[in-house]
Design a protein around this motif. Sequence first.
Motif, mmCIF file in Angstrom:
data_model
loop_
_atom_site.group_PDB
_atom_site.id
_atom_site.type_symbol
_atom_site.label_atom_id
_atom_site.label_comp_id
_atom_site.label_asym_id
_atom_site.label_seq_id
_atom_site.Cartn_x
_atom_site.Cartn_y
_atom_site.Cartn_z
ATOM 1 N N GLU A 25 -5.352 6.980 -4.773
ATOM 2 C CA GLU A 25 -4.989 6.731 -3.372
ATOM 3 C C GLU A 25 -3.524 7.096 -3.118
ATOM 4 N N ILE A 26 -2.651 6.726 -4.054
ATOM 5 C CA ILE A 26 -1.229 7.048 -3.901
ATOM 6 C C ILE A 26 -1.014 8.554 -3.939
ATOM 7 N N ILE A 27 -1.690 9.227 -4.876
ATOM 8 C CA ILE A 27 -1.556 10.683 -4.988
ATOM 9 C C ILE A 27 -2.080 11.365 -3.731
ATOM 10 N N ASP A 28 -3.233 10.926 -3.247
ATOM 11 C CA ASP A 28 -3.800 11.517 -2.027
ATOM 12 C C ASP A 28 -2.846 11.373 -0.849
ATOM 13 N N ARG A 29 -2.188 10.241 -0.786
ATOM 14 C CA ARG A 29 -1.320 9.949 0.351
ATOM 15 C C ARG A 29 0.078 10.547 0.180
ATOM 16 N N ASP A 30 0.617 10.500 -1.056
ATOM 17 C CA ASP A 30 2.035 10.803 -1.238
ATOM 18 C C ASP A 30 2.360 11.885 -2.271
ATOM 19 N N THR A 31 1.400 12.477 -2.919
ATOM 20 C CA THR A 31 1.556 13.500 -3.964
ATOM 21 C C THR A 31 1.774 12.870 -5.350
ATOM 22 N N VAL A 32 1.555 13.696 -6.363
ATOM 23 C CA VAL A 32 1.674 13.259 -7.761
ATOM 24 C C VAL A 32 3.089 12.783 -8.073
ATOM 25 N N ASP A 33 4.079 13.476 -7.546
ATOM 26 C CA ASP A 33 5.469 13.145 -7.861
ATOM 27 C C ASP A 33 5.857 11.741 -7.405
ATOM 28 N N ARG A 34 5.188 11.241 -6.382
ATOM 29 C CA ARG A 34 5.534 9.917 -5.852
ATOM 30 C C ARG A 34 4.825 8.786 -6.582
#
Length: 232
Positions: free
Chosen positions: A21-30
Amino acid sequence: MKTKARNVPLTRAAVLGAALEIIDRDTVDRLSMRRLGEALDRNPMVLYRHAANKAALLDGVAEIVLAQLTVDATDPDWRHQLRSIARDFRKLAVAHPNTVSLLVTHPLSTPLALRPLGTLRPLEDILELLTRADFSGADALHIYRALFGFLHGHILNELQEIVEHPEETDDLLRLGFHRLPIGEFPLLRGLASNLATYDGASELERGLDILLSGLTTTIAPAATRPRKERRS
């Protein structure tokens, strides 16, 4: 936003789902253990029970995305099945564009046998599909590499396709071709409408037509080869 209450048992599936969910929303780097802990309402140190580090976390995310890729190794029509796999892989990439690096480029930095088992499952299943169709193991691997080489390139191209001025109605202006030297790149200019109206699904189908036709012509299952060729 917190996705789990503290009194709900924490599972690996919940950790990976929240990471996705975090990756989908904010990218892998975040993605970080701290942010993941906040999303799950847990101390970040607890997360290390489910993933030893961020690299292991990313491997797990790649696994849960690829787990959605269905391969029917018993399909008697290998061409139909490869086309279905390609369509599903594209759908996954379009649904989770921020995971493409995990699916396409990240695995290349890891030796095959050291990759997460879940990421190897599609390869094993496609090899089974093709060897059931009477291809040799070596030919099956060649077909797999050709298919996913095409798929990876297609997906990277589709997701990174950029139109400079989408508000323009003239295709040359939309693409910024007015910046090119006048009189140069006439063929590229002539394809402006095709480039400006890129359709990923249609491009995939056309590419698969070319790829599968070529594979059918150049690589044949053992049972369909001339007897002399089979012996050699």
